[in-house]
Structures are given as structure tokens and as C-alpha cells.
Scaffold this active site. Structure first.
Site, mmCIF file in Angstrom:
data_model
loop_
_atom_site.group_PDB
_atom_site.id
_atom_site.type_symbol
_atom_site.label_atom_id
_atom_site.label_comp_id
_atom_site.label_asym_id
_atom_site.label_seq_id
_atom_site.Cartn_x
_atom_site.Cartn_y
_atom_site.Cartn_z
ATOM 1 N N LEU A 233 0.811 -1.205 0.000
ATOM 2 C CA LEU A 233 0.000 0.000 0.000
ATOM 3 C C LEU A 233 0.850 1.263 0.000
ATOM 4 O O LEU A 233 1.682 1.463 0.895
ATOM 5 C CB LEU A 233 -0.933 0.004 1.221
ATOM 6 C CG LEU A 233 -1.893 1.188 1.332
ATOM 7 C CD1 LEU A 233 -2.857 1.207 0.150
ATOM 8 C CD2 LEU A 233 -2.662 1.115 2.647
ATOM 9 N N ASP A 234 0.634 2.116 -1.010
ATOM 10 C CA ASP A 234 1.320 3.407 -1.147
ATOM 11 C C ASP A 234 2.841 3.271 -1.197
ATOM 12 O O ASP A 234 3.569 4.206 -0.865
ATOM 13 C CB ASP A 234 0.926 4.357 -0.008
ATOM 14 C CG ASP A 234 -0.529 4.802 -0.109
ATOM 15 O OD1 ASP A 234 -1.052 4.842 -1.237
ATOM 16 O OD2 ASP A 234 -1.126 5.085 0.932
ATOM 17 N N GLU A 235 3.329 2.100 -1.618
ATOM 18 C CA GLU A 235 4.762 1.879 -1.724
ATOM 19 C C GLU A 235 5.197 1.644 -3.163
ATOM 20 O O GLU A 235 6.340 1.261 -3.417
ATOM 21 C CB GLU A 235 5.176 0.673 -0.859
ATOM 22 C CG GLU A 235 4.952 0.851 0.632
ATOM 23 C CD GLU A 235 5.852 1.911 1.239
ATOM 24 O OE1 GLU A 235 6.946 2.157 0.694
ATOM 25 O OE2 GLU A 235 5.458 2.515 2.261
#
Length: 290
Positions: A233-235
Site C-alpha cells: 500500500l502506497d509503496e
């Protein structure tokens, strides 16, 4: 604004490979042999990893040379140098499905840029878990698909989304402030073909009210990040980021306004660069030929 690419005459070649001598000569020689004329050429030598990246925008003058012939003829060149590559028609718009929830600034910006020709994309559908922007989609004549998402219906909702992606021959999915976490399986299915936007306060200011938290902490910068969607997530690999300086005189609503402007601009840049084959993924990083 530069002239629009000519369909079937202009192409973009992108490639990456181990960095060895003679790569530029091999590519330019191939183009010369196939009546190619280079409009723009950019390259990057990653000395840390020993990798070479290149993007070439060119046209061909021989009417008998098309994309399939170019692909066939470049194959031996690529094999000889261990090249991973793509070749696309520069004029073909990228079929882009946009997803949104209840914040419409990024959606509205992308629709306007598409309408005015600032983005070479074609939008076959807008998908949302709410109906807030159904009328906006209607004003642009774009089909709107309301797919509600709950914990119980999430698998079914994602299957409907994937069905649309396949049925509409979608090349790119843009999460324009779509406020639902995608499952790992869906992220893997869309990997390399989905872009997300979020405020750069993450991970410092998580939750539903990041700008209120930012106000309470007296931040001096407001920013946004556009990145590829991955199961982490969001990486995902970062494509574009930007910040705007702010000060104590701005209240939470002012910060929201500033933040939304940055988000829309950053996402538009990311979409433009992706659809022009200017972004090349290199592990956890990207090479972006602006």
C-alpha cells in the site's frame, strides 16, 4: 503545444538492458536502415546498477514500413544486446479508465485535459463507489459505472472492475482519489498499468483528515505523490512529486485547496508521462524522461 503525432508514421521506442558499448549506435543504425528520422532521443546510464535506459521518438518515411515490420526487424538487435523493449504508435491514445470516490478535483482536471488535447488519452469509462460525479461524466459523454464496495461485496466489486478493464480493452487505470484499498490480487493484475495519487503527508498524517492534522502540526509544505499501484500500500514506484510552501496564515480549508491543486497537477503529469512512454520502471524506482 507540439504538433500531434501522425498515426502510423511516428513511433516511440523504449528500451533497457545491461550497459555495454555500442548500444546507441545499434539503435540509431537500426533506425537509419528503416528510414527512421529521430525527433527526440533521451538516455540514462545507471552506473550503480550497470543498466542502460533509452527513449526514442521517431518517424519513418518509407510507406511500406509499419509497426509490425519495425518490431520484426528490431528483434535481432534486441536479442544481440539483451534488450527489453516496447514499440508503440505515438499517435494512438491510451485507453484510460478513471476511478473516483467523493473528491472530484483530479477527475475534473483529467477530463478537461483530455477534452483539450493536453493528454493523449481516451476514457471509455469512469468507475466510482459513489454516484457524486455521475452527472459530470454525463457532461463529457463518458459511461459512468457505479460499483458500491463493502467488506462483504469487495470481491464481487473488483471482479466487475476487472471485467470492465478487459471488456473495454483498457490500457491504464487511474485512481483519481479513489478511496478504497485494492486487494493484493487486483494490484498484481493491474501492476504497471495503474497509477494512484495521494497527499505527501503519508505516512506522517494518515486517516480521513490529513490536512486537519497538518494544520495542527503547523506544516510548512503541502505536497502530493503519484505512483504505480502495487500490493504494498502506497509503496509503488514513484512517478512524480511536488510541494507548495505554506505558512501559519492558512486554515485547514485553505490547506485542502492548496493540496488539491498540487494533487491534480502531479497526477496529470504522471498520466501524461506514462501515456507518452516516458516512464520506465527500474525495480523500486522509475526512470522518467520528461
Amino acid at each position: 503545444m507540439s504538433p500531434s503525432p501522425r498515426p502510423g508514421r511516428e513511433y516511440v521506442l523504449t528500451l533497457s538492458c545491461p550497459d555495454t558499448a555500442g548500444l546507441v549506435h545499434a539503435v540509431s543504425g537500426f533506425l537509419v536502415r528503416n528510414s527512421g528520422n529521430i525527433f527526440e532521443s533521451q538516455q540514462f546510464d545507471d552506473r550503480q546498477q550497470g543498466r542502460f535506459f533509452m527513449r526514442v521518438h521517431f518517424d519513418v518515411s518509407d510507406p511500406d514500413v509499419d509497426r509490425e515490420i519495425l518490431r520484426h526487424r528490431f528483434g535481432p538487435v534486441a536479442e544481440a544486446h539483451g534488450i527489453s523493449w516496447t514499440l508503440r504508435d505515438a499517435a494512438t491514445p491510451t485507453r484510460t479508465l478513471i476511478m473516483v470516490s467523493r473528491f472530484g478535483h483530479c477527475l475534473n482536471d483529467l477530463l478537461f485535459r483530455c477534452r483539450t488535447g493536453a493528454l493523449n488519452i481516451e476514457i471509455p469509462a469512469i468507475v466510482s463507489n459513489h454516484r457524486d460525479f455521475e452527472s459530470l461524466a454525463g457532461t463529457y459523454g463518458i459511461p459512468f459505472h457505479h460499483i458500491p464496495v463493502t467488506k462483504e461485496t469487495k470481491p464481487e466489486a473488483e471482479e466487475r472492475l476487472l471485467g470492465l478493464v478487459r471488456e473495454l480493452d483498457v490500457d491504464l487505470v487511474v485512481l483519481a482519489r479513489y478511496m478504497q484499498v485494492l486487494s493484493d490480487d487486483l494490484c498484481k493484475e493491474l501492476e504497471g498499468h495503474a497509477i494512484n495519487i495521494h497527499h505527501s503527508f503519508l505516512p506522517s498524517f494518515k486517516g480521513a483528515r490529513p490536512y486537519q492534522q497538518a494544520y495542527e502540526r503547523g506544516v510548512k509544505l503541502v505536497g502530493a505523490t503519484a505512483h504505480y499501484v502495487t500490493p504494498d500500500l502506497d509503496e509503488g514506484q514513484i512517478i512524480e512529486q511536488d510541494v507548495v510552501r505554506v505558512d501559519h496564515s492558512l486554515d485547514p480549508d485553505d490547506l485542502v485547496t492548496v493540496g488539491r491543486d498540487v494533487e491534480a497537477q502531479v497526477l496529470a503529469h504522471a498520466v501524461k508521462w506514462h501515456t507518452e512512454s516516458r516512464v520506465m520502471v527500474d525495480g523500486n524506482r522509475t526512470v522518467v524522461f520528461r
